[in-house]
Design a protein around this motif. Sequence first.
Motif, PDB file in Angstrom:
ATOM      1  N   LEU A  19       0.784  -1.234   0.000  1.00 20.59           N
ATOM      2  CA  LEU A  19       0.000   0.000   0.000  1.00 20.59           C
ATOM      3  C   LEU A  19       0.815   1.283   0.000  1.00 20.59           C
ATOM      4  O   LEU A  19       0.339   2.325  -0.427  1.00 20.59           O
ATOM      5  CB  LEU A  19      -0.960   0.009   1.207  1.00 20.59           C
ATOM      6  CG  LEU A  19      -2.068  -1.047   1.181  1.00 20.59           C
ATOM      7  CD1 LEU A  19      -2.995  -0.857   2.359  1.00 20.59           C
ATOM      8  CD2 LEU A  19      -2.850  -0.987  -0.117  1.00 20.59           C
ATOM      9  N   LEU A  28      -2.892  -4.470   8.846  1.00 24.13           N
ATOM     10  CA  LEU A  28      -2.644  -3.717   7.607  1.00 24.13           C
ATOM     11  C   LEU A  28      -1.570  -2.654   7.849  1.00 24.13           C
ATOM     12  O   LEU A  28      -0.642  -2.485   7.052  1.00 24.13           O
ATOM     13  CB  LEU A  28      -3.953  -3.052   7.178  1.00 24.13           C
ATOM     14  CG  LEU A  28      -4.158  -2.742   5.713  1.00 24.13           C
ATOM     15  CD1 LEU A  28      -4.099  -3.995   4.864  1.00 24.13           C
ATOM     16  CD2 LEU A  28      -5.493  -2.039   5.504  1.00 24.13           C
ATOM     17  N   HIS A  75       2.070   7.449   6.839  1.00 25.00           N
ATOM     18  CA  HIS A  75       1.773   8.409   5.774  1.00 25.00           C
ATOM     19  C   HIS A  75       2.921   9.400   5.576  1.00 25.00           C
ATOM     20  O   HIS A  75       3.201   9.840   4.467  1.00 25.00           O
ATOM     21  CB  HIS A  75       0.470   9.143   6.112  1.00 25.00           C
ATOM     22  CG  HIS A  75       0.060  10.125   5.062  1.00 25.00           C
ATOM     23  ND1 HIS A  75      -0.296   9.737   3.791  1.00 25.00           N
ATOM     24  CD2 HIS A  75      -0.029  11.479   5.084  1.00 25.00           C
ATOM     25  CE1 HIS A  75      -0.603  10.815   3.077  1.00 25.00           C
ATOM     26  NE2 HIS A  75      -0.443  11.881   3.842  1.00 25.00           N
ATOM     27  N   PHE A  76       3.615   9.758   6.680  1.00 15.37           N
ATOM     28  CA  PHE A  76       4.708  10.725   6.582  1.00 15.37           C
ATOM     29  C   PHE A  76       6.084  10.048   6.531  1.00 15.37           C
ATOM     30  O   PHE A  76       7.113  10.712   6.628  1.00 15.37           O
ATOM     31  CB  PHE A  76       4.659  11.704   7.755  1.00 15.37           C
ATOM     32  CG  PHE A  76       3.473  12.630   7.678  1.00 15.37           C
ATOM     33  CD1 PHE A  76       3.393  13.587   6.689  1.00 15.37           C
ATOM     34  CD2 PHE A  76       2.426  12.520   8.574  1.00 15.37           C
ATOM     35  CE1 PHE A  76       2.304  14.432   6.607  1.00 15.37           C
ATOM     36  CE2 PHE A  76       1.332  13.356   8.504  1.00 15.37           C
ATOM     37  CZ  PHE A  76       1.266  14.323   7.508  1.00 15.37           C
ATOM     38  N   LEU A 121      -0.771   4.225  11.186  1.00 17.27           N
ATOM     39  CA  LEU A 121      -1.180   4.668   9.850  1.00 17.27           C
ATOM     40  C   LEU A 121      -0.832   6.138   9.635  1.00 17.27           C
ATOM     41  O   LEU A 121      -0.346   6.528   8.566  1.00 17.27           O
ATOM     42  CB  LEU A 121      -2.681   4.437   9.644  1.00 17.27           C
ATOM     43  CG  LEU A 121      -3.096   2.971   9.496  1.00 17.27           C
ATOM     44  CD1 LEU A 121      -4.606   2.857   9.370  1.00 17.27           C
ATOM     45  CD2 LEU A 121      -2.429   2.329   8.300  1.00 17.27           C
ATOM     46  N   ALA A 122      -1.067   6.979  10.657  1.00 14.70           N
ATOM     47  CA  ALA A 122      -0.740   8.404  10.527  1.00 14.70           C
ATOM     48  C   ALA A 122       0.762   8.592  10.340  1.00 14.70           C
ATOM     49  O   ALA A 122       1.203   9.386   9.496  1.00 14.70           O
ATOM     50  CB  ALA A 122      -1.219   9.166  11.767  1.00 14.70           C
ATOM     51  N   ALA A 123       1.566   7.834  11.084  1.00 14.26           N
ATOM     52  CA  ALA A 123       3.026   7.965  10.985  1.00 14.26           C
ATOM     53  C   ALA A 123       3.544   7.427   9.646  1.00 14.26           C
ATOM     54  O   ALA A 123       4.442   8.013   9.036  1.00 14.26           O
ATOM     55  CB  ALA A 123       3.685   7.216  12.130  1.00 14.26           C
ATOM     56  N   THR A 183       2.157  -2.177   6.199  1.00 18.26           N
ATOM     57  CA  THR A 183       2.613  -0.959   5.501  1.00 18.26           C
ATOM     58  C   THR A 183       3.899  -0.435   6.117  1.00 18.26           C
ATOM     59  O   THR A 183       4.761   0.072   5.421  1.00 18.26           O
ATOM     60  CB  THR A 183       1.575   0.183   5.560  1.00 18.26           C
ATOM     61  OG1 THR A 183       1.320   0.506   6.918  1.00 18.26           O
ATOM     62  CG2 THR A 183       0.300  -0.180   4.879  1.00 18.26           C
ATOM     63  N   MET A 203      -7.132  -3.655  10.892  1.00 15.97           N
ATOM     64  CA  MET A 203      -6.467  -2.392  10.546  1.00 15.97           C
ATOM     65  C   MET A 203      -5.037  -2.375  11.084  1.00 15.97           C
ATOM     66  O   MET A 203      -4.125  -1.861  10.437  1.00 15.97           O
ATOM     67  CB  MET A 203      -7.249  -1.204  11.129  1.00 15.97           C
ATOM     68  CG  MET A 203      -8.521  -0.877  10.385  1.00 15.97           C
ATOM     69  SD  MET A 203      -8.258  -0.534   8.627  1.00 15.97           S
ATOM     70  CE  MET A 203      -7.587   1.122   8.690  1.00 15.97           C
TER      71      MET A 203
END
Lengths: 372, 81
Positions: A59, A186, A271-272, A267-269, A190, A183
Amino acid sequence: MDGADVILAIVVATALAFDFTNGFHDTANVVATTISTRALPPRVAVTLAAILNFVGAFLSLAVAATIARDIVDQELVTTTIVFAGLVGAIVWNLVTWYFGLPSSSSHALIGGVVGAMLAAHGTAAVHFDGLAGKVLVPALIAPVLAFVGAGIAILLCYRAVGRLAPGPVSRGYRLGQVLSGGMLALAHGTNDAQKTMGVITLALIANGNLGPDAGVPTWVVVSAATAIALGTYLGGWRIIKTMGSRIIKMDPAQGFAAQGAGAATILAATHFGYPLSTTHVISGGVMGAGAAKRLSAVRWGVAGNIVVAWLLTLPCAAAVGAVVYGITHLFGGGAAGPVVVAAAGVALTVWVFVRRLQHGAAITTTAEGVRP
Amino acid sequence: MNAVATKIVDVSQLAQVIYVALSAGVLVSLAFSLVIRGAVRAGEHRRTRPVLAGVHALLATIGLLVVAAAIVFGISVMLAK
């Protein structure tokens, strides 16, 4: 095939072995709360986590880019350094797995590579600003974030369902845990599978197979995803026991809150492009969900051992990485060093597994509902 | 000192992680708790107070939609990177 290609092949095999141990080691993060609250039977939970880890690896590639670019000087990296770093990470993973401690595979990997780099080229070769900004600061913030998030979430959960009959509420949160656990798996795919992708990409760049700005090749993504999924499926039941029942005795609402806060943080981490430790995050979430209900519900002695393992991970993996680099360097710049170390590593790993299986505890844990 | 720290750590990016992670984790948990509350209460009042049961069922549906939207948003954010 010349000496450099032999080393590259060993590095790729070692990286995939690390990825396997990462899945094996970190299965606990993903499924422990789901299993300990009986939201899913152990085998089903582990299989679901393996599938979602595999999917998650496809992803996003932001974390892989961070590992390949922002931690060490790409131009000074050699395949031998990457190999030494990987061995450092694997050794630390096996040691903490043996003692049932949920330490960070991510920090072991980063520590191993940084240690080997320091041994090879000194401090100038390490991007300390990238290490601090992308690894150390997020490593400090993430568990606290999950702790606070899970704490607030569980208080709101109890407030919302406080006067309802416990039976339907528990069934509801168990169902919710299937979602939040999914989640989390997942998110784990990622973030964690990408670290191996980043390291293999670094080795390919060091060997001249890829340019400095090249992306992650598809075969690297597929093989890393497969390795972490296989490791997840085979699982690490010792750590599941620690995570699922030794830190706090969890109810389904606490499990749901801990997994939800953990998944949101990772997930937030991701993304960056922050290579977070899923272990740190979910441990923080589990402690937060326990402490918010009652401070004494958390077994702070076990939590303290976990924190000590966290603190030791980077320096210990770095030390092993540096020592392994030194040993391989004794054999010269060719393939002999990595071949000897890899052979010794395989022998040591087999010995540890046989010893562990002879003792039997690794797959026969007696924690509530944690029998495979 | 502050300037060095700001250069090393992208404060605004980190603040976004903190804000998004906290709000998502807490909101999804709250929304799912409301799904449970709504579903259980709707079941309890189904025969005796159908209007109240309908209100609770609506609450559960809204909670479920919020949870579903959060999951879809989370995955789409991952795919967009």
